[in-house]
Motif scaffolding. Sequence first.
Motif, PDB file in Angstrom:
ATOM      1  N   VAL A  12       0.870  -1.176   0.000  1.00 21.29           N
ATOM      2  CA  VAL A  12       0.000   0.000   0.000  1.00 21.29           C
ATOM      3  C   VAL A  12       0.906   1.226   0.000  1.00 21.29           C
ATOM      4  O   VAL A  12       1.757   1.370   0.874  1.00 21.29           O
ATOM      5  CB  VAL A  12      -0.922   0.012   1.239  1.00 21.29           C
ATOM      6  CG1 VAL A  12      -1.831   1.236   1.212  1.00 21.29           C
ATOM      7  CG2 VAL A  12      -1.747  -1.272   1.299  1.00 21.29           C
ATOM      8  N   HIS A  13       0.720   2.066  -0.998  1.00 16.76           N
ATOM      9  CA  HIS A  13       1.559   3.254  -1.166  1.00 16.76           C
ATOM     10  C   HIS A  13       0.714   4.523  -1.176  1.00 16.76           C
ATOM     11  O   HIS A  13      -0.483   4.482  -1.437  1.00 16.76           O
ATOM     12  CB  HIS A  13       2.283   3.196  -2.518  1.00 16.76           C
ATOM     13  CG  HIS A  13       3.563   2.445  -2.480  1.00 16.76           C
ATOM     14  ND1 HIS A  13       4.469   2.500  -3.518  1.00 16.76           N
ATOM     15  CD2 HIS A  13       4.101   1.630  -1.552  1.00 16.76           C
ATOM     16  CE1 HIS A  13       5.504   1.733  -3.221  1.00 16.76           C
ATOM     17  NE2 HIS A  13       5.313   1.186  -2.040  1.00 16.76           N
ATOM     18  N   GLN A  14       1.408   5.599  -0.912  1.00 22.40           N
ATOM     19  CA  GLN A  14       0.770   6.903  -1.057  1.00 22.40           C
ATOM     20  C   GLN A  14       1.734   7.833  -1.770  1.00 22.40           C
ATOM     21  O   GLN A  14       2.907   7.910  -1.421  1.00 22.40           O
ATOM     22  CB  GLN A  14       0.422   7.486   0.318  1.00 22.40           C
ATOM     23  CG  GLN A  14      -0.289   8.818   0.229  1.00 22.40           C
ATOM     24  CD  GLN A  14      -0.575   9.412   1.593  1.00 22.40           C
ATOM     25  OE1 GLN A  14       0.080   9.093   2.585  1.00 22.40           O
ATOM     26  NE2 GLN A  14      -1.558  10.284   1.649  1.00 22.40           N
ATOM     27  N   ARG A  21       6.520  12.248  -4.504  1.00 24.22           N
ATOM     28  CA  ARG A  21       7.228  11.113  -3.908  1.00 24.22           C
ATOM     29  C   ARG A  21       6.204  10.095  -3.476  1.00 24.22           C
ATOM     30  O   ARG A  21       5.102  10.443  -3.093  1.00 24.22           O
ATOM     31  CB  ARG A  21       7.969  11.525  -2.637  1.00 24.22           C
ATOM     32  CG  ARG A  21       8.934  12.613  -2.788  1.00 24.22           C
ATOM     33  CD  ARG A  21       9.367  13.079  -1.403  1.00 24.22           C
ATOM     34  NE  ARG A  21      10.163  14.282  -1.500  1.00 24.22           N
ATOM     35  CZ  ARG A  21      11.460  14.285  -1.795  1.00 24.22           C
ATOM     36  NH1 ARG A  21      12.095  13.155  -1.951  1.00 24.22           N
ATOM     37  NH2 ARG A  21      12.122  15.417  -1.897  1.00 24.22           N
ATOM     38  N   MET A  22       6.629   8.831  -3.451  1.00 25.94           N
ATOM     39  CA  MET A  22       5.698   7.878  -2.882  1.00 25.94           C
ATOM     40  C   MET A  22       6.358   7.100  -1.764  1.00 25.94           C
ATOM     41  O   MET A  22       7.556   6.906  -1.726  1.00 25.94           O
ATOM     42  CB  MET A  22       5.115   6.960  -3.930  1.00 25.94           C
ATOM     43  CG  MET A  22       6.079   6.050  -4.555  1.00 25.94           C
ATOM     44  SD  MET A  22       5.200   5.000  -5.704  1.00 25.94           S
ATOM     45  CE  MET A  22       6.532   3.877  -6.074  1.00 25.94           C
ATOM     46  N   ALA A  23       5.530   6.701  -0.829  1.00 27.14           N
ATOM     47  CA  ALA A  23       6.017   5.986   0.342  1.00 27.14           C
ATOM     48  C   ALA A  23       5.009   4.916   0.720  1.00 27.14           C
ATOM     49  O   ALA A  23       3.823   5.028   0.413  1.00 27.14           O
ATOM     50  CB  ALA A  23       6.185   6.959   1.509  1.00 27.14           C
ATOM     51  N   TYR A  30      -3.360   7.486  -2.819  1.00 25.26           N
ATOM     52  CA  TYR A  30      -3.170   6.105  -2.382  1.00 25.26           C
ATOM     53  C   TYR A  30      -3.252   5.168  -3.576  1.00 25.26           C
ATOM     54  O   TYR A  30      -4.050   5.376  -4.488  1.00 25.26           O
ATOM     55  CB  TYR A  30      -4.248   5.705  -1.376  1.00 25.26           C
ATOM     56  CG  TYR A  30      -4.147   6.433  -0.056  1.00 25.26           C
ATOM     57  CD1 TYR A  30      -3.108   6.158   0.812  1.00 25.26           C
ATOM     58  CD2 TYR A  30      -5.098   7.379   0.304  1.00 25.26           C
ATOM     59  CE1 TYR A  30      -3.007   6.811   2.021  1.00 25.26           C
ATOM     60  CE2 TYR A  30      -5.001   8.042   1.522  1.00 25.26           C
ATOM     61  CZ  TYR A  30      -3.958   7.755   2.371  1.00 25.26           C
ATOM     62  OH  TYR A  30      -3.852   8.409   3.572  1.00 25.26           O
ATOM     63  N   HIS A  31      -2.433   4.148  -3.560  1.00 26.24           N
ATOM     64  CA  HIS A  31      -2.495   3.131  -4.621  1.00 26.24           C
ATOM     65  C   HIS A  31      -1.847   1.854  -4.102  1.00 26.24           C
ATOM     66  O   HIS A  31      -1.152   1.874  -3.082  1.00 26.24           O
ATOM     67  CB  HIS A  31      -1.783   3.611  -5.893  1.00 26.24           C
ATOM     68  CG  HIS A  31      -0.357   3.995  -5.675  1.00 26.24           C
ATOM     69  ND1 HIS A  31       0.024   5.241  -5.243  1.00 26.24           N
ATOM     70  CD2 HIS A  31       0.789   3.283  -5.816  1.00 26.24           C
ATOM     71  CE1 HIS A  31       1.336   5.287  -5.142  1.00 26.24           C
ATOM     72  NE2 HIS A  31       1.836   4.103  -5.469  1.00 26.24           N
ATOM     73  N   LEU A  32      -2.097   0.779  -4.798  1.00 23.70           N
ATOM     74  CA  LEU A  32      -1.377  -0.457  -4.517  1.00 23.70           C
ATOM     75  C   LEU A  32      -0.223  -0.550  -5.488  1.00 23.70           C
ATOM     76  O   LEU A  32      -0.306  -0.086  -6.620  1.00 23.70           O
ATOM     77  CB  LEU A  32      -2.285  -1.678  -4.708  1.00 23.70           C
ATOM     78  CG  LEU A  32      -3.570  -1.722  -3.879  1.00 23.70           C
ATOM     79  CD1 LEU A  32      -4.332  -3.007  -4.181  1.00 23.70           C
ATOM     80  CD2 LEU A  32      -3.269  -1.616  -2.382  1.00 23.70           C
ATOM     81  N   MET A  33       0.876  -1.162  -5.035  1.00 22.99           N
ATOM     82  CA  MET A  33       1.964  -1.473  -5.946  1.00 22.99           C
ATOM     83  C   MET A  33       2.116  -2.980  -5.953  1.00 22.99           C
ATOM     84  O   MET A  33       2.278  -3.599  -4.904  1.00 22.99           O
ATOM     85  CB  MET A  33       3.260  -0.824  -5.477  1.00 22.99           C
ATOM     86  CG  MET A  33       3.160   0.668  -5.521  1.00 22.99           C
ATOM     87  SD  MET A  33       4.549   1.439  -6.334  1.00 22.99           S
ATOM     88  CE  MET A  33       4.772   0.401  -7.675  1.00 22.99           C
ATOM     89  N   LEU A  34       2.065  -3.540  -7.139  1.00 30.41           N
ATOM     90  CA  LEU A  34       2.062  -4.993  -7.277  1.00 30.41           C
ATOM     91  C   LEU A  34       3.323  -5.426  -8.010  1.00 30.41           C
ATOM     92  O   LEU A  34       3.612  -4.938  -9.108  1.00 30.41           O
ATOM     93  CB  LEU A  34       0.820  -5.439  -8.046  1.00 30.41           C
ATOM     94  CG  LEU A  34      -0.521  -4.941  -7.455  1.00 30.41           C
ATOM     95  CD1 LEU A  34      -1.012  -3.707  -8.188  1.00 30.41           C
ATOM     96  CD2 LEU A  34      -1.561  -6.042  -7.493  1.00 30.41           C
ATOM     97  N   SER A  44       6.055   8.774 -11.685  1.00 29.56           N
ATOM     98  CA  SER A  44       5.543   8.155 -10.463  1.00 29.56           C
ATOM     99  C   SER A  44       4.090   7.779 -10.652  1.00 29.56           C
ATOM    100  O   SER A  44       3.487   8.048 -11.677  1.00 29.56           O
ATOM    101  CB  SER A  44       5.691   9.107  -9.282  1.00 29.56           C
ATOM    102  OG  SER A  44       4.707  10.107  -9.368  1.00 29.56           O
ATOM    103  N   HIS A  45       3.523   7.165  -9.651  1.00 32.03           N
ATOM    104  CA  HIS A  45       2.099   6.864  -9.735  1.00 32.03           C
ATOM    105  C   HIS A  45       1.474   7.095  -8.421  1.00 32.03           C
ATOM    106  O   HIS A  45       1.358   6.806  -7.501  1.00 32.03           O
ATOM    107  CB  HIS A  45       1.848   5.441 -10.222  1.00 32.03           C
ATOM    108  CG  HIS A  45       2.863   4.500  -9.749  1.00 32.03           C
ATOM    109  ND1 HIS A  45       3.770   3.907 -10.579  1.00 32.03           N
ATOM    110  CD2 HIS A  45       3.171   4.127  -8.515  1.00 32.03           C
ATOM    111  CE1 HIS A  45       4.557   3.183  -9.872  1.00 32.03           C
ATOM    112  NE2 HIS A  45       4.231   3.276  -8.609  1.00 32.03           N
TER     113      HIS A  45
HETATM  114 CU   LIG Z   1       3.828   3.256  -5.516  1.00 29.25          CU
END
Ligand SMILES: [Cu+2]
Length: 180
Positions: free
Chosen positions: A98-100, A109-111, A131-135, A179-180
């Motif tokens: 789980v990223h933001q 930036r994402m964390a 917010y997003h998921l990174m898979l 980025s995403h």
């Molecule tokens: Cu991400």
Amino acid sequence: MKFLKFMAVVGFQSVMAASAWADSHGNHGQQGHHASKPMSGEMVQQMPVAENVKAENCWLRLLPGSAPSAGYFLLHNNRSESVVVVAAVADAFDDVMVHQTRHENGLSRMAMVSEVPVAAGGQLEFKPGSYHLMLEKANRPVQVGDLVEVSIVLKSNERVVASCEVKPAGTLKHSAGMSH
Ligand SMILES: [Cu+2]
């Protein structure tokens, strides 16, 4: 009798999975700022499906090669209390985080984030730039048009199941560039 034996084996395995997970989380004292760890899919499959919490319009943005794909959805919390997203798993990817994405000083930036609360009666959109998921680590070939099942894990040890359509990398460009 056969069925009972089967249940006993399944029960034993779930205890093993749960204690392995507890061990991996107990050994580092970073719970506070440390973001969610990938959870085992088997462990999550044992969790009950949450009632009155729904994920809609789930889709994955597939990136080529070994680049991580991103997952987006709209989460509805129809309960009278808040729920908290703490992790996610997917049937086609071994690592899901789980990223933001945050925008600071004109930079994006994402964390990793460990907890994403959704207010009682509220909704929260996982979307590009937020917010997003990174898979990562696809465990089977994933192609545009496929459906990937994602389980979103709540702090209450329930899961919200979403069927996510795989879309091409260029589906949604947003201002954040790479980025995403
Ligand atoms: Cu991400």
